[in-house]
Scaffold this motif. Structure first.
Motif, PDB file in Angstrom:
ATOM      1  N   ARG A 132       7.489  -5.711  -3.356  1.00  0.00           N
ATOM      2  CA  ARG A 132       6.948  -5.083  -4.567  1.00  0.00           C
ATOM      3  C   ARG A 132       8.055  -4.954  -5.608  1.00  0.00           C
ATOM      4  O   ARG A 132       9.012  -4.219  -5.423  1.00  0.00           O
ATOM      5  CB  ARG A 132       6.374  -3.707  -4.233  1.00  0.00           C
ATOM      6  CG  ARG A 132       5.615  -3.042  -5.379  1.00  0.00           C
ATOM      7  CD  ARG A 132       5.068  -1.703  -4.932  1.00  0.00           C
ATOM      8  NE  ARG A 132       4.229  -1.075  -5.926  1.00  0.00           N
ATOM      9  CZ  ARG A 132       3.624   0.111  -5.752  1.00  0.00           C
ATOM     10  NH1 ARG A 132       3.796   0.772  -4.604  1.00  0.00           N
ATOM     11  NH2 ARG A 132       2.875   0.631  -6.704  1.00  0.00           N
ATOM     12  N   PRO A 141       8.805  -4.766 -10.074  1.00  0.00           N
ATOM     13  CA  PRO A 141       8.139  -4.536 -11.368  1.00  0.00           C
ATOM     14  C   PRO A 141       7.727  -5.833 -12.060  1.00  0.00           C
ATOM     15  O   PRO A 141       6.688  -5.880 -12.724  1.00  0.00           O
ATOM     16  CB  PRO A 141       9.211  -3.783 -12.162  1.00  0.00           C
ATOM     17  CG  PRO A 141      10.067  -3.133 -11.138  1.00  0.00           C
ATOM     18  CD  PRO A 141      10.103  -4.090  -9.978  1.00  0.00           C
ATOM     19  N   ARG A 149       6.650  -8.451 -10.789  1.00  0.00           N
ATOM     20  CA  ARG A 149       5.630  -9.183 -10.041  1.00  0.00           C
ATOM     21  C   ARG A 149       4.337  -8.391  -9.892  1.00  0.00           C
ATOM     22  O   ARG A 149       3.257  -8.969  -9.749  1.00  0.00           O
ATOM     23  CB  ARG A 149       6.168  -9.541  -8.648  1.00  0.00           C
ATOM     24  CG  ARG A 149       5.158 -10.231  -7.736  1.00  0.00           C
ATOM     25  CD  ARG A 149       5.723 -10.435  -6.340  1.00  0.00           C
ATOM     26  NE  ARG A 149       6.759 -11.454  -6.312  1.00  0.00           N
ATOM     27  CZ  ARG A 149       7.843 -11.396  -5.570  1.00  0.00           C
ATOM     28  NH1 ARG A 149       8.066 -10.342  -4.800  1.00  0.00           N
ATOM     29  NH2 ARG A 149       8.730 -12.369  -5.583  1.00  0.00           N
ATOM     30  N   GLU A 150       4.409  -7.060  -9.940  1.00  0.00           N
ATOM     31  CA  GLU A 150       3.279  -6.238  -9.514  1.00  0.00           C
ATOM     32  C   GLU A 150       2.009  -6.482 -10.329  1.00  0.00           C
ATOM     33  O   GLU A 150       0.917  -6.538  -9.761  1.00  0.00           O
ATOM     34  CB  GLU A 150       3.652  -4.752  -9.560  1.00  0.00           C
ATOM     35  CG  GLU A 150       2.552  -3.864  -9.003  1.00  0.00           C
ATOM     36  CD  GLU A 150       3.018  -2.454  -8.732  1.00  0.00           C
ATOM     37  OE1 GLU A 150       2.175  -1.646  -8.303  1.00  0.00           O
ATOM     38  OE2 GLU A 150       4.216  -2.150  -8.937  1.00  0.00           O
ATOM     39  N   ARG A 151       2.135  -6.633 -11.651  1.00  0.00           N
ATOM     40  CA  ARG A 151       0.921  -6.845 -12.452  1.00  0.00           C
ATOM     41  C   ARG A 151       0.201  -8.120 -12.030  1.00  0.00           C
ATOM     42  O   ARG A 151      -1.026  -8.147 -11.923  1.00  0.00           O
ATOM     43  CB  ARG A 151       1.279  -6.923 -13.940  1.00  0.00           C
ATOM     44  CG  ARG A 151       0.049  -7.114 -14.839  1.00  0.00           C
ATOM     45  CD  ARG A 151       0.461  -7.401 -16.263  1.00  0.00           C
ATOM     46  NE  ARG A 151       1.209  -8.632 -16.395  1.00  0.00           N
ATOM     47  CZ  ARG A 151       0.653  -9.849 -16.398  1.00  0.00           C
ATOM     48  NH1 ARG A 151      -0.659  -9.992 -16.246  1.00  0.00           N
ATOM     49  NH2 ARG A 151       1.401 -10.921 -16.535  1.00  0.00           N
ATOM     50  N   VAL A 210       0.427  -9.605  -9.052  1.00  0.00           N
ATOM     51  CA  VAL A 210      -0.132  -9.403  -7.707  1.00  0.00           C
ATOM     52  C   VAL A 210      -1.433  -8.608  -7.798  1.00  0.00           C
ATOM     53  O   VAL A 210      -2.390  -8.870  -7.064  1.00  0.00           O
ATOM     54  CB  VAL A 210       0.885  -8.702  -6.796  1.00  0.00           C
ATOM     55  CG1 VAL A 210       0.266  -8.378  -5.439  1.00  0.00           C
ATOM     56  CG2 VAL A 210       2.117  -9.593  -6.598  1.00  0.00           C
ATOM     57  N   GLU A 211      -1.471  -7.648  -8.709  1.00  0.00           N
ATOM     58  CA  GLU A 211      -2.698  -6.873  -8.911  1.00  0.00           C
ATOM     59  C   GLU A 211      -3.850  -7.797  -9.273  1.00  0.00           C
ATOM     60  O   GLU A 211      -4.955  -7.686  -8.728  1.00  0.00           O
ATOM     61  CB  GLU A 211      -2.486  -5.838 -10.017  1.00  0.00           C
ATOM     62  CG  GLU A 211      -3.718  -5.026 -10.367  1.00  0.00           C
ATOM     63  CD  GLU A 211      -4.166  -4.096  -9.254  1.00  0.00           C
ATOM     64  OE1 GLU A 211      -5.397  -3.944  -9.075  1.00  0.00           O
ATOM     65  OE2 GLU A 211      -3.300  -3.546  -8.541  1.00  0.00           O
ATOM     66  N   TRP A 253       5.109  -1.659  -0.681  1.00  0.00           N
ATOM     67  CA  TRP A 253       3.700  -1.505  -1.043  1.00  0.00           C
ATOM     68  C   TRP A 253       3.037  -0.315  -0.346  1.00  0.00           C
ATOM     69  O   TRP A 253       1.827  -0.139  -0.448  1.00  0.00           O
ATOM     70  CB  TRP A 253       2.924  -2.774  -0.684  1.00  0.00           C
ATOM     71  CG  TRP A 253       3.390  -4.023  -1.365  1.00  0.00           C
ATOM     72  CD1 TRP A 253       4.190  -4.995  -0.842  1.00  0.00           C
ATOM     73  CD2 TRP A 253       3.095  -4.436  -2.705  1.00  0.00           C
ATOM     74  NE1 TRP A 253       4.404  -5.995  -1.763  1.00  0.00           N
ATOM     75  CE2 TRP A 253       3.741  -5.683  -2.912  1.00  0.00           C
ATOM     76  CE3 TRP A 253       2.333  -3.880  -3.747  1.00  0.00           C
ATOM     77  CZ2 TRP A 253       3.663  -6.364  -4.121  1.00  0.00           C
ATOM     78  CZ3 TRP A 253       2.258  -4.566  -4.952  1.00  0.00           C
ATOM     79  CH2 TRP A 253       2.920  -5.794  -5.131  1.00  0.00           C
ATOM     80  N   LYS A 281       0.700   1.823  -2.453  1.00  0.00           N
ATOM     81  CA  LYS A 281      -0.191   1.086  -3.336  1.00  0.00           C
ATOM     82  C   LYS A 281      -1.633   1.245  -2.871  1.00  0.00           C
ATOM     83  O   LYS A 281      -1.972   1.018  -1.714  1.00  0.00           O
ATOM     84  CB  LYS A 281       0.189  -0.403  -3.337  1.00  0.00           C
ATOM     85  CG  LYS A 281      -0.697  -1.280  -4.207  1.00  0.00           C
ATOM     86  CD  LYS A 281      -0.412  -1.064  -5.674  1.00  0.00           C
ATOM     87  CE  LYS A 281      -1.201  -2.061  -6.532  1.00  0.00           C
ATOM     88  NZ  LYS A 281      -0.923  -1.874  -7.972  1.00  0.00           N
ATOM     89  N   ARG A 308      -5.250   0.354  -1.992  1.00  0.00           N
ATOM     90  CA  ARG A 308      -5.815  -0.918  -1.562  1.00  0.00           C
ATOM     91  C   ARG A 308      -7.116  -0.675  -0.805  1.00  0.00           C
ATOM     92  O   ARG A 308      -7.323   0.379  -0.202  1.00  0.00           O
ATOM     93  CB  ARG A 308      -4.829  -1.693  -0.688  1.00  0.00           C
ATOM     94  CG  ARG A 308      -4.268  -0.908   0.492  1.00  0.00           C
ATOM     95  CD  ARG A 308      -3.164  -1.670   1.200  1.00  0.00           C
ATOM     96  NE  ARG A 308      -2.624  -0.899   2.312  1.00  0.00           N
ATOM     97  CZ  ARG A 308      -1.622  -0.036   2.203  1.00  0.00           C
ATOM     98  NH1 ARG A 308      -1.045   0.155   1.025  1.00  0.00           N
ATOM     99  NH2 ARG A 308      -1.188   0.635   3.249  1.00  0.00           N
ATOM    100  N   ARG A 364       6.792 -14.143  -9.951  1.00  0.00           N
ATOM    101  CA  ARG A 364       7.170 -13.073 -10.855  1.00  0.00           C
ATOM    102  C   ARG A 364       6.934 -13.532 -12.285  1.00  0.00           C
ATOM    103  O   ARG A 364       6.959 -14.735 -12.592  1.00  0.00           O
ATOM    104  CB  ARG A 364       8.640 -12.710 -10.644  1.00  0.00           C
ATOM    105  CG  ARG A 364       8.886 -11.988  -9.343  1.00  0.00           C
ATOM    106  CD  ARG A 364      10.348 -11.854  -9.016  1.00  0.00           C
ATOM    107  NE  ARG A 364      11.136 -11.608 -10.203  1.00  0.00           N
ATOM    108  CZ  ARG A 364      12.370 -12.081 -10.407  1.00  0.00           C
ATOM    109  NH1 ARG A 364      12.917 -12.858  -9.485  1.00  0.00           N
ATOM    110  NH2 ARG A 364      13.010 -11.814 -11.512  1.00  0.00           N
TER     111      ARG A 364
END
Length: 360
Positions: free
Chosen positions: A196, A198, A200-202, A204-205, A227, A230, A232, A262
């Protein structure tokens, strides 16, 4: 005659919060097979030594130094006399000090190289801080190597004075990543492995979590550090940090394996993640987010499936049959073994270094 190489990196013996581990291992093992001797200097930091996932290898000497200024200088002293000194980006401890001090190891007949395993982040750092001390150091290195980025990265480094900049991309080590028997505990329709971050997270969402919400009857597996908290759905199983010894089974047990770049890597393009080659080496069907240059490594639709959005991932997964997934995986495995192994990258390294020596 082989080279004596001193390599300063994050960690060779631990993949814990260390996405470059597979890259280092594959390339250094391949260089050793060509007769080169590598001493890998890594700091005792971030609990990596407590989460080792490999024994000290026969194909490299590993020196773990204290994460202190004194420890850095002792490691630098040990690297004196090397034919080639490599400072990798993202060591994580005293990076600026190492960027400066490895250049003091320069002597007639050797080379000092900066190897950027996250060039988009390094270049962003220089854009945001024009007075960053690394900027004036770039022209002093004999070569800038990167593990991705293509023409945009090469042009950016050239603009700030790099003598030469060449990407040496991620690849496959067939001795460590290969097809194995599927494991029931890792069976899913779609699996994703990534820490996880910053940057990449958007994505991955969108490409993973939203797909799981759309396809509530399908099973998803998430692995990687960070994660835990997070939110889920019930159809997502979270494994936490997954050691490299489990990567083959992870890649072989799902209908498809997801790659999510990313943001900075996707924007620059030509940045295939290590997980793409690992999964292809296991014969997995890979679904990747879209980025410029993917076709230079795999044929979209035949060797890899490409999605421009989470909705496209869901659509691909909804129609993907086991037979099609098997065929894509087989095609990817054949391509990666034919063109994208670390043996290929090591030979490229030898060619680059020979050219650099000719200019010295």
């Amino acid at each position: 005659m082989g080279l004596n190489i001193a390599f300063f990196g994050s960690s060779l013996v631990s993949s814990y919060w260390n996405g470059a581990a597979t890259y280092y291992r594959g390339l250094i093992r391949a260089l050793n097979l060509l007769g080169h001797r590598v001493t890998f200097y890594e700091p005792d930091a971030y609990d990596r030594q407590q989460h080792r996932d490999m024994k000290p290898p026969r194909w490299a000497r590993v020196v773990v130094y204290p994460a202190t200024r004194a420890g850095v200088y002792r490691a630098l002293e040990g690297a004196q006399g090397a034919d080639l000194v490599v400072k990798a980006s993202g060591v994580g401890v005293f990076d600026e000090l190492l960027e400066q001090e490895v250049l003091a190891l320069k002597r007639p007949g050797n080379q000092v190289v900066f190897w950027d395993v996250d060039a988009p982040a390094t270049l962003q750092r220089l854009r945001e801080n024009p007075s960053d001390p690394f900027r004036v150091l770039v022209p002093r290195y004999d070569m800038i190597l990167t593990y991705g980025g293509g023409d945009p990265i090469v042009a950016a480094y050239t603009k700030i004075g790099a003598r030469g900049c060449v990407p040496i991309y991620n690849a496959l080590d067939p001795s460590t990543h290969h097809p194995v028997r599927a494991e029931d505990r890792l069976r899913a329709d779609l699996s994703f492995l990534g820490n996880r971050l910053p940057d990449r997270e958007r994505r991955v969402e969108e490409f993973f979590f939203e797909v799981a919400r759309r396809l509530g009857a399908r099973r998803f597996i998430l692995a990687g550090a960070g994660w835990d908290d997070k939110s889920r759905g019930a159809n997502i199983t979270y494994l936490g940090h997954l050691g490299t010894r489990d990567h083959n089974a992870f890649n072989c047990s799902s209908l498809a394996v997801l790659n999510v770049s990313r943001s900075s890597m996707a924007e620059n393009g030509f940045s295939p993640a290590t997980r793409v080659f690992e999964a292809a080496g296991a014969g997995a069907c890979v679904i990747t987010d879209s980025w410029d240059g993917v076709e230079c490594f795999f044929e979209p639709g035949n060797e890899i499936l490409v999605a421009a959005s989470g909705a496209e991932v869901a659509a691909i997964l909804d129609r993907l049959t086991p037979a099609e997934a098997l065929q894509v995986g087989r095609s990817a495995l054949a391509r990666v073994k034919r063109e994208h192994t670390y043996a290929h990258r090591a030979r490229q390294f030898e060619t680059i270094f020979g050219a650099a020596r000719g200019k010295s």
